[in-house]
Design a protein around this motif. Structure first.
Motif, PDB file in Angstrom:
ATOM      1  N   ILE A  32       0.803  -1.205  -0.008  1.00  0.00           N
ATOM      2  CA  ILE A  32      -0.109   0.001  -0.015  1.00  0.00           C
ATOM      3  C   ILE A  32       0.833   1.356  -0.137  1.00  0.00           C
ATOM      4  N   ILE A  33       1.906   1.257   0.781  1.00  0.00           N
ATOM      5  CA  ILE A  33       2.897   2.507   0.910  1.00  0.00           C
ATOM      6  C   ILE A  33       3.629   2.689  -0.710  1.00  0.00           C
ATOM      7  N   VAL A  34       3.826   1.549  -1.132  1.00  0.00           N
ATOM      8  CA  VAL A  34       4.817   1.820  -2.408  1.00  0.00           C
ATOM      9  C   VAL A  34       3.645   2.391  -3.537  1.00  0.00           C
ATOM     10  N   PHE A  35       2.456   1.482  -3.605  1.00  0.00           N
ATOM     11  CA  PHE A  35       1.340   1.793  -4.397  1.00  0.00           C
ATOM     12  C   PHE A  35       1.001   3.655  -4.232  1.00  0.00           C
ATOM     13  N   TYR A  36       0.743   3.838  -3.076  1.00  0.00           N
ATOM     14  CA  TYR A  36       0.563   5.408  -2.930  1.00  0.00           C
ATOM     15  C   TYR A  36       1.729   6.251  -3.442  1.00  0.00           C
ATOM     16  N   GLY A  37       2.855   5.540  -2.940  1.00  0.00           N
ATOM     17  CA  GLY A  37       4.169   6.654  -3.155  1.00  0.00           C
ATOM     18  C   GLY A  37       4.161   6.733  -4.738  1.00  0.00           C
ATOM     19  N   VAL A  38       4.056   5.746  -5.653  1.00  0.00           N
ATOM     20  CA  VAL A  38       4.242   5.856  -6.980  1.00  0.00           C
ATOM     21  C   VAL A  38       3.277   6.668  -7.500  1.00  0.00           C
ATOM     22  N   ARG A  39       1.833   6.487  -6.904  1.00  0.00           N
ATOM     23  CA  ARG A  39       0.816   7.215  -7.436  1.00  0.00           C
ATOM     24  C   ARG A  39       0.917   8.630  -7.341  1.00  0.00           C
ATOM     25  N   TYR A  40       1.215   9.075  -6.119  1.00  0.00           N
ATOM     26  CA  TYR A  40       1.195  10.569  -5.919  1.00  0.00           C
ATOM     27  C   TYR A  40       2.331  11.354  -5.690  1.00  0.00           C
ATOM     28  N   ILE A  41       3.738  10.466  -5.956  1.00  0.00           N
ATOM     29  CA  ILE A  41       5.001  11.174  -5.603  1.00  0.00           C
ATOM     30  C   ILE A  41       5.821  10.735  -7.018  1.00  0.00           C
ATOM     31  N   PHE A  42       6.031   9.540  -7.183  1.00  0.00           N
ATOM     32  CA  PHE A  42       6.979   9.111  -8.289  1.00  0.00           C
ATOM     33  C   PHE A  42       6.350   8.992  -9.670  1.00  0.00           C
ATOM     34  N   GLN A  43       5.104   9.150  -9.886  1.00  0.00           N
ATOM     35  CA  GLN A  43       4.397   8.578 -11.093  1.00  0.00           C
ATOM     36  C   GLN A  43       5.045   9.344 -12.436  1.00  0.00           C
ATOM     37  N   SER A  44       5.196  10.425 -12.193  1.00  0.00           N
ATOM     38  CA  SER A  44       5.834  11.505 -13.167  1.00  0.00           C
ATOM     39  C   SER A  44       7.118  11.303 -13.578  1.00  0.00           C
ATOM     40  N   MET A  45       7.878  10.558 -12.771  1.00  0.00           N
ATOM     41  CA  MET A  45       9.350  10.447 -12.944  1.00  0.00           C
ATOM     42  C   MET A  45       9.343   9.014 -13.500  1.00  0.00           C
ATOM     43  N   ILE A  46       8.577   8.015 -13.275  1.00  0.00           N
ATOM     44  CA  ILE A  46       8.928   6.578 -13.636  1.00  0.00           C
ATOM     45  C   ILE A  46       7.935   6.264 -14.801  1.00  0.00           C
ATOM     46  N   ILE A  47       6.847   6.792 -14.956  1.00  0.00           N
ATOM     47  CA  ILE A  47       5.881   6.187 -15.860  1.00  0.00           C
ATOM     48  C   ILE A  47       6.380   6.015 -17.378  1.00  0.00           C
ATOM     49  N   HIS A  48       7.300   6.651 -17.835  1.00  0.00           N
ATOM     50  CA  HIS A  48       7.854   6.884 -19.114  1.00  0.00           C
ATOM     51  C   HIS A  48       8.742   5.679 -19.417  1.00  0.00           C
ATOM     52  N   LYS A  49       9.093   5.039 -18.123  1.00  0.00           N
ATOM     53  CA  LYS A  49       9.962   3.786 -18.254  1.00  0.00           C
ATOM     54  C   LYS A  49       9.286   2.517 -18.366  1.00  0.00           C
ATOM     55  N   PHE A  50       7.835   2.518 -18.250  1.00  0.00           N
ATOM     56  CA  PHE A  50       7.159   1.184 -18.540  1.00  0.00           C
ATOM     57  C   PHE A  50       6.277   1.163 -19.761  1.00  0.00           C
TER      58      PHE A  50
END
Length: 228
Positions: free
Chosen positions: A103-121
């Motif tokens: 849950i922590i990683v889910f929220y971290g990716v969605r609200y903090i890291f999404q713009s940084m890593i989404i282009h890598k997937f």
């Protein structure tokens, strides 16, 4: 000449704080981290057996790291927990911390890291999570070939809601972790481990689709009865 004042955003503060915390954690537990990387369960037990409270906290953070980057093999984390806390408590702590970490990683990716890593997937993979939702996460939790960290990250990058993600993770991890916990407990033999794990995985997935099919058949029937 006046220096320009740099104001960090809330997300940046969280990133800096998280980085400093992990850095301190690794430096403070450097010897123990090296032991884990070597997979030495006995030496890890010697370090952590002196303080059960710290052992719970430490293994919880290890599970968080495992759910973020998959640095440590999952079977190693479960084995150490069972060695420290016994079979039942070790299994339950592994399962509980895995759900919280997910849950922590889910929220971290969605609200903090999404713009940084989404282009890598791959966008097609993220779309699969969008379409299948619960089923995708549930199946991924049961297959040993899919890293737990990848499932958490893809869940955060998708439009999947937190409730189905949590339920799929809770149920899927309970089944898979229980099977893995039988290995260090000595209940499964080395020759049968792989086949039994795969068997339980396929049976679990089959049961899921059977229940799903029954639910879909009952829904039109209930609607027709209500219309009458």
């Amino acid at each position: 000449m006046k220096k320009k004042k740099v104001n960090l955003s809330q997300k940046q503060w969280i990133l800096v704080g998280g980085f400093l915390f992990l850095l301190f954690f690794f430096l403070f537990n450097q010897d123990l981290i090296n032991i884990l990387l070597k997979g030495d369960v006995d030496k890890a037990k010697e370090f952590l057996d002196k303080n059960i409270g710290y052992a719970l906290f430490f293994m919880g953070l290890v599970m968080l790291i495992q759910n973020s980057f998959t640095v440590f093999p999952l079977i190693l984390v479960i084995t150490i927990n069972i060695t420290l806390f016994g079979f039942i408590n070790g299994f339950l702590w592994s399962w509980f911390t895995s759900v919280i970490a997910s849950i922590i990683v889910f929220y971290g990716v969605r609200y903090i890291f999404q713009s940084m890593i989404i282009h890598k997937f791959n966008t097609k993979v993220i779309e699969k999570v969008d379409v299948n939702g619960f089923a995708y996460v549930f199946q991924a939790r049961l297959f040993p070939f899919v890293p737990t960290s990848l499932v958490n990250i893809l869940g955060g990058l998708s439009t999947l809601r937190i409730f189905p993600f949590t339920i799929a993770t809770t149920v899927g991890n309970f089944i898979y972790f229980f099977v893995l916990a039988l290995i260090p407990a000595g209940i499964l033999s080395a020759d049968l481990d792989e086949y039994l794990i795969l068997g339980i995985i396929f049976v679990s997935i089959a049961l899921y689709y059977v229940f799903k099919h029954i639910k879909h058949k009952r829904k039109p029937l209930a609607e027709s009865e209500n219309s009458e």
